[in-house]
Design a protein around this motif. Structure first.
Motif, PDB file in Angstrom:
ATOM      1  N   SER A   1       0.796  -1.196  -0.062  1.00 23.07           N
ATOM      2  CA  SER A   1      -0.065  -0.356  -0.007  1.00 23.07           C
ATOM      3  C   SER A   1       0.575   1.531  -0.031  1.00 23.07           C
ATOM      4  O   SER A   1       0.162   2.468  -0.143  1.00 23.07           O
ATOM      5  N   SER A   2       1.743   1.412  -0.198  1.00 20.18           N
ATOM      6  CA  SER A   2       3.220   2.629   0.237  1.00 20.18           C
ATOM      7  C   SER A   2       4.326   2.052   0.405  1.00 20.18           C
ATOM      8  O   SER A   2       4.653   0.355   0.281  1.00 20.18           O
ATOM      9  N   ALA A   3       5.080   2.998  -1.013  1.00 18.65           N
ATOM     10  CA  ALA A   3       6.098   2.596  -2.296  1.00 18.65           C
ATOM     11  C   ALA A   3       7.414   3.397  -1.734  1.00 18.65           C
ATOM     12  O   ALA A   3       6.978   4.044  -2.013  1.00 18.65           O
ATOM     13  N   ALA A   4       8.527   3.195  -1.775  1.00 15.25           N
ATOM     14  CA  ALA A   4       9.144   4.761  -2.504  1.00 15.25           C
ATOM     15  C   ALA A   4      10.240   4.025  -3.679  1.00 15.25           C
ATOM     16  O   ALA A   4      10.171   3.015  -3.868  1.00 15.25           O
ATOM     17  N   VAL A   5      10.314   5.202  -4.422  1.00 13.61           N
ATOM     18  CA  VAL A   5      10.878   4.840  -6.121  1.00 13.61           C
ATOM     19  C   VAL A   5      11.479   6.355  -6.190  1.00 13.61           C
ATOM     20  O   VAL A   5      11.814   7.551  -5.670  1.00 13.61           O
ATOM     21  N   SER A   6      13.248   5.677  -6.963  1.00 13.69           N
ATOM     22  CA  SER A   6      14.390   7.116  -6.741  1.00 13.69           C
ATOM     23  C   SER A   6      13.254   7.733  -7.969  1.00 13.69           C
ATOM     24  O   SER A   6      12.639   7.067  -8.949  1.00 13.69           O
ATOM     25  N   ALA A   7      13.882   8.855  -8.295  1.00 16.77           N
ATOM     26  CA  ALA A   7      13.087   9.648  -9.202  1.00 16.77           C
ATOM     27  C   ALA A   7      13.723   9.465 -11.424  1.00 16.77           C
ATOM     28  O   ALA A   7      13.696   9.690 -11.549  1.00 16.77           O
ATOM     29  N   ILE A   8      15.016   8.385 -10.997  1.00 19.11           N
ATOM     30  CA  ILE A   8      15.542   8.452 -12.389  1.00 19.11           C
ATOM     31  C   ILE A   8      15.527   7.002 -12.517  1.00 19.11           C
ATOM     32  O   ILE A   8      16.824   6.398 -13.219  1.00 19.11           O
ATOM     33  N   GLU A   9      14.834   6.206 -12.119  1.00 22.41           N
ATOM     34  CA  GLU A   9      14.289   5.160 -12.727  1.00 22.41           C
ATOM     35  C   GLU A   9      14.234   4.830 -13.707  1.00 22.41           C
ATOM     36  O   GLU A   9      13.834   5.725 -14.954  1.00 22.41           O
ATOM     37  N   HIS A  10      13.948   3.675 -14.625  1.00 24.43           N
ATOM     38  CA  HIS A  10      13.407   3.044 -16.043  1.00 24.43           C
ATOM     39  C   HIS A  10      12.144   3.369 -15.921  1.00 24.43           C
ATOM     40  O   HIS A  10      11.213   2.831 -14.839  1.00 24.43           O
ATOM     41  N   SER A  11      11.975   3.321 -17.245  1.00 24.74           N
ATOM     42  CA  SER A  11      10.036   3.547 -16.730  1.00 24.74           C
ATOM     43  C   SER A  11       9.304   2.639 -16.725  1.00 24.74           C
ATOM     44  O   SER A  11       8.247   2.944 -16.540  1.00 24.74           O
ATOM     45  N   SER A  12      10.395   1.360 -16.716  1.00 24.65           N
ATOM     46  CA  SER A  12       9.213  -0.434 -17.046  1.00 24.65           C
ATOM     47  C   SER A  12       9.384  -0.214 -15.132  1.00 24.65           C
ATOM     48  O   SER A  12       8.739  -1.612 -14.570  1.00 24.65           O
ATOM     49  N   VAL A  13      10.467   1.031 -14.601  1.00 24.61           N
ATOM     50  CA  VAL A  13      10.158   0.555 -12.935  1.00 24.61           C
ATOM     51  C   VAL A  13       9.153   2.016 -12.393  1.00 24.61           C
ATOM     52  O   VAL A  13       7.962   1.244 -12.633  1.00 24.61           O
ATOM     53  N   LEU A  14       9.242   3.063 -13.444  1.00 26.53           N
ATOM     54  CA  LEU A  14       8.726   4.076 -13.144  1.00 26.53           C
ATOM     55  C   LEU A  14       7.042   3.978 -13.182  1.00 26.53           C
ATOM     56  O   LEU A  14       6.037   4.299 -12.335  1.00 26.53           O
ATOM     57  N   LYS A  15       6.576   3.603 -14.291  1.00 23.82           N
ATOM     58  CA  LYS A  15       5.583   3.656 -15.098  1.00 23.82           C
ATOM     59  C   LYS A  15       4.575   2.106 -14.089  1.00 23.82           C
ATOM     60  O   LYS A  15       3.831   2.777 -13.504  1.00 23.82           O
ATOM     61  N   PRO A  16       4.768   1.283 -13.274  1.00 19.93           N
ATOM     62  CA  PRO A  16       4.381   0.203 -12.517  1.00 19.93           C
ATOM     63  C   PRO A  16       3.437   1.003 -11.458  1.00 19.93           C
ATOM     64  O   PRO A  16       2.590   1.040 -11.322  1.00 19.93           O
ATOM     65  N   PHE A  17       4.660   1.828 -10.947  1.00 20.30           N
ATOM     66  CA  PHE A  17       4.418   2.649 -10.108  1.00 20.30           C
ATOM     67  C   PHE A  17       3.397   3.196  -9.985  1.00 20.30           C
ATOM     68  O   PHE A  17       2.386   4.085  -9.255  1.00 20.30           O
ATOM     69  N   GLU A  18       2.842   4.204 -11.105  1.00 19.55           N
ATOM     70  CA  GLU A  18       2.166   5.288 -11.669  1.00 19.55           C
ATOM     71  C   GLU A  18       1.510   4.968 -11.368  1.00 19.55           C
ATOM     72  O   GLU A  18       0.433   5.400 -11.284  1.00 19.55           O
ATOM     73  N   TYR A  19       0.828   3.806 -12.430  1.00 19.80           N
ATOM     74  CA  TYR A  19      -0.450   2.951 -12.344  1.00 19.80           C
ATOM     75  C   TYR A  19      -0.718   2.368 -11.231  1.00 19.80           C
ATOM     76  O   TYR A  19      -1.987   2.583 -10.988  1.00 19.80           O
ATOM     77  N   LEU A  20       0.005   2.156 -10.154  1.00 19.84           N
ATOM     78  CA  LEU A  20      -0.400   1.729  -8.697  1.00 19.84           C
ATOM     79  C   LEU A  20      -0.948   2.352  -8.155  1.00 19.84           C
ATOM     80  O   LEU A  20      -1.559   2.733  -7.633  1.00 19.84           O
ATOM     81  N   ALA A  21      -0.197   3.892  -8.152  1.00 18.19           N
ATOM     82  CA  ALA A  21      -0.214   5.449  -7.506  1.00 18.19           C
ATOM     83  C   ALA A  21      -2.196   5.267  -7.992  1.00 18.19           C
ATOM     84  O   ALA A  21      -2.665   6.382  -7.190  1.00 18.19           O
ATOM     85  N   ALA A  22      -1.955   5.631  -9.250  1.00 16.80           N
ATOM     86  CA  ALA A  22      -3.453   5.459  -9.592  1.00 16.80           C
ATOM     87  C   ALA A  22      -4.765   4.809  -9.339  1.00 16.80           C
ATOM     88  O   ALA A  22      -6.037   5.147  -9.025  1.00 16.80           O
TER      89      ALA A  22
END
Length: 369
Positions: A82-103
């Motif tokens: 329900s809560s996670a942390a990710v670096s701002a410089i990750e590859h899109s294949s990491v950032l996009k799944p997190f964006e999906y989950l944030a939504a």
């Protein structure tokens, strides 16, 4: 043609190609119980063991996937909670799944990077289930302090995932020494074919499938495994293990030569991540006042293959999120080009590449140096 885009894809190594041809004769389905199937199963098991050994893991901790993107998605969807942390410089294949989950309501915290491209992971928010920080950045080559980040994550009670796609084969990786719980690999960055990657999941953890189907790959990645690709991946790991230090010393020498020649010939350019620890073959340079995509096209016409960053984001005309996270303006981020060298790069090519860059930049700026 001079190919300086090894971060996007590497050529298949001769040893890997030979291994692929050899194992093409093993055609059975590794899930079949008959003799041909068991030959394939044995090959798959051997390949898994070799990939595991390459990163200091146990064979049963390796799940074969179609590549880094699938492996990263499995990692994020399985362990973000329900809560996670990710670096701002990750590859899109990491950032996009997190964006999906944030939504979907998951709280996602972004860890900032400094001007040198180093992620600050010292203050992990309370209550996070997963922290994700890559081992080496695909745009700049900057190596992240993953061991410290892992310790911070574990101190906060979180699991730690690292995308090691751009680090594997360039620096030594041992999951026990890093303390990582989950780690991602991709074969086509290591002189093996596209279409296969791996996810390390520490014993005691259970990843969740993105697809429903058979029980292959511990029921996390259903579908018949490609024994040929697995064997190729394993051979690439074996080859990298044997020649890594020698290769990377030479590639680092050539990378430094390229940067010295370009900065000597071209004014108003800056190396991004200079001064930070970097993997040997990556150089990201900003050419102020130019449009990076136009420069890349003109360099291609002149016989030099480079990129603006991740090939997975080449259709995205926004500036590199990695460079803007480091404090670059949108204009400077758009004016940046990534050069990535590999085993086959020669000194002659580096000299020609620097001359090509200088001539092309001069022509585009309408000036003469």
């Amino acid at each position: 043609m001079i190919y300086l885009d090894h971060n996007a894809a590497t050529p298949i190594a001769p040893e890997v190609r030979e291994e692929m041809l050899r194992v093409l004769e093993i055609y059975g389905n590794p899930s079949s119980l008959h003799e041909e199937g068991q030959k394939a199963r044995s090959l798959l098991d051997e390949s898994r063991a070799k990939v595991a050994a390459f990163i200091g893991a146990f064979p049963d901790e390796i799940i074969f996937t179609s590549g880094g993107t699938e492996a990263n998605n499995i990692a994020v969807h399985s362990f973000a909670g329900s809560s996670a942390a990710v670096s701002a410089i990750e590859h899109s294949s990491v950032l996009k799944p997190f964006e999906y989950l944030a939504a979907k309501g998951v709280r996602v915290h972004h860890l900032p990077a400094d001007s040198g491209g180093i992620v600050s992971a010292g203050n992990i928010p309370a209550g996070v289930s997963l922290v994700s920080v890559m081992l080496a950045n695909n745009d700049t080559g900057v190596i992240q302090p993953v061991r410290k980040a892992t310790e911070a994550a574990h101190a906060a009670g979180a699991l730690f995932h690292t995308d090691a796609v751009q680090a594997a084969g360039k620096i030594r990786i041992n999951v026990r020494e890093l303390g990582a719980d989950i780690l991602t690999l991709s074969a086509h960055k290591m002189y093996a074919p596209k279409g296969i990657g791996a996810l390390f999941v520490r014993r005691g953890l259970k990843a969740s499938p993105l697809m429903q189907g058979g029980s292959q790959e511990k029921a996390v990645r259903p579908g018949t495994e490609s024994t040929v690709l697995a064997a190729a991946f394993a051979k690439a790991c074996e080859t990298a293990e044997k020649r890594m230090e020698k290769d990377e010393a030479e590639i680092a020498r050539l990378r430094d030569m390229l940067e010295s020649l370009i900065t000597a010939k071209v004014t108003d350019c800056r190396i991004n991540g200079l001064g930070s620890p970097r993997v040997s073959g990556t150089s990201n340079i900003t050419f102020s006042g130019l449009k990076g995509d136009s420069l890349i096209i003109n360099l291609d016409l002149a016989g030099l293959c480079v990129s603006g960053g991740s090939a997975c984001s080449s259709a995205d005309f926004r500036p590199s999120h990695v460079l803007t996270a480091m404090g670059l303006s949108d204009g400077d981020a758009r004016a940046s080009v990534r050069f990535s060298l590999g085993r086959g790069t020669t000194e002659e090519e580096i000299v020609r590449a620097a001359e090509t860059v200088a001539d092309t930049v001069s022509s585009m700026r309408g000036k003469t140096w």
